[in-house]
Design an enzyme around this catalytic site. Structure first.
Site, PDB file in Angstrom:
ATOM      1  CG  ASP A   1     -49.966  -2.974  35.208  1.00 38.74           C
ATOM      2  OD1 ASP A   1     -49.734  -2.597  36.378  1.00 38.74           O
ATOM      3  OD2 ASP A   1     -50.135  -2.174  34.270  1.00 38.74           O
TER       4      ASP A   1
ATOM      5  CG  ASN B   1     -52.837   1.831  36.193  1.00 37.20           C
ATOM      6  OD1 ASN B   1     -52.164   1.258  35.340  1.00 37.20           O
ATOM      7  ND2 ASN B   1     -52.456   1.914  37.462  1.00 37.20           N
TER       8      ASN B   1
END
Length: 316
Positions: free
Chosen positions: A11, A166
């Site tokens: 990401d 995360n």
């Protein structure tokens, strides 16, 4: 030298980008696909960033985007760390490639089916894509050699007192991955907060003077300013550990553990609970947890990776 077939899932994100710099620089890897996931910023932004990074590094691999939200919760972004774009700082090239018509999961599955060798997945964002792959294609588990994860922390969190970003973003996905039986390398805060780059290290990278090195130094400058506000003298480089541990495992210390993901706790959702050796739980260890790093060797790997881009330049 036989190359390791690799899927980069992330990401991006400054530290994802630096992780990919190391991956592309190293002849050990054959990058077969790049997949984006929502996390540091929205999926639209992380996908655009992934394409810009691949253009900068000349990564010749198909790029696909994942789903826009975690499996069972709303999206939380980290614009406070990575800026409005998710990759604020130096100018980057516009993408020169087209986005794959396949979803991230479909592209991952295609790569696994077509690869003669088992494939390593480096996951530096929330584990949404990887979990969806395992749910949709359980028959392909044996085609995954291992998954090197940046996520979690057995001693502390960084998004809540208990949880690292995360894992907190999509703990249900993380639980699926950690229960999969696939060999896992977990680079959590236990090691990544020791993989600190200081301003003088950034100057070493800048002195390399090629285009990629200069951009990496600029990314670090952005990170230094933010971490200084949080009381750090430098910046921990989280995501690069998940690649570096594959390149130079000898500079890291790893311990086997049975790791569980807390998905329900009001105060502990997203926590990674580790039992080293499975001694307390009686469970078989499911992860190699990275707990320490030779910081100087880690920085040198980053400098050497930037040197590999000598003579490499793209139009910005």
């Amino acid at each position: 030298m036989k190359k390791i077939p690799l899927i980069l899932d992330g990401d991006p994100g400054h530290d994802d980008a630096i992780a990919w710099v190391i991956a592309k620089a190293n002849p050990l890897f054959d990058i077969l696909a790049v997949t984006s996931v929502a996390g540091n910023q929205t999926l639209k932004k992380t996908t655009y960033n992934a394409m810009r990074i691949c253009t900068l590094l000349k990564i010749q691999a198909p790029i696909a985007k994942g789903r826009e939200v975690p499996l069972m919760s709303d999206l939380i972004t980290a614009g406070n760390f990575h800026g409005e774009s998710g990759l604020d700082g130096p100018a980057l090239p516009e993408p020169v490639m087209n986005l794959s018509s396949l979803s991230s999961v479909s592209l991952m599955a295609k790569v696994l089916k077509e690869s003669e060798e088992a494939v390593t997945i480096v996951a530096t964002g929330p584990l949404t894509n990887v979990a969806e792959l395992l749910l949709a294609h359980p028959e392909l588990k044996e085609k995954i050699e291992r998954i090197s994860i940046m996520g979690g922390g057995l001693k502390n969190g960084n998004w809540t007192p208990a949880a690292e970003f995360n894992i907190f973003e999509d703990p249900e996905a993380a639980a699926i991955v950690f229960q999969s039986g696939i060999p896992l390398i977990m680079c959590g805060l236990d090691v990544t907060e020791k993989a600190i780059v200081y301003p003088e290290d950034g100057q070493k990278i800048r002195s390399v003077k090629n285009q990629v090195a200069t951009i990496v130094a600029d990314w670090l400058e952005f990170f230094f300013k933010h971490h200084k506000e949080l009381g750090w003298n430098g910046s921990p480089l989280h995501d690069p550990c998940a690649v570096a541990v594959l390149v130079k495992p000898e500079i890291f210390e790893m311990k086997e553990a049975y790791v569980q993901i807390e998905t329900k706790g009001h105060y502990t959702r997203g926590a990674t609970i580790g039992d080293f050796g499975g001694k307390l739980s009686g469970k078989t260890c499911n992860a190699q947890v990275v707990v320490n790093v030779n910081r100087a060797a880690f920085v040198q790997l980053l400098v050497d990776s930037c040197r590999a881009y000598e003579g490499h330049e793209v139009k910005i």
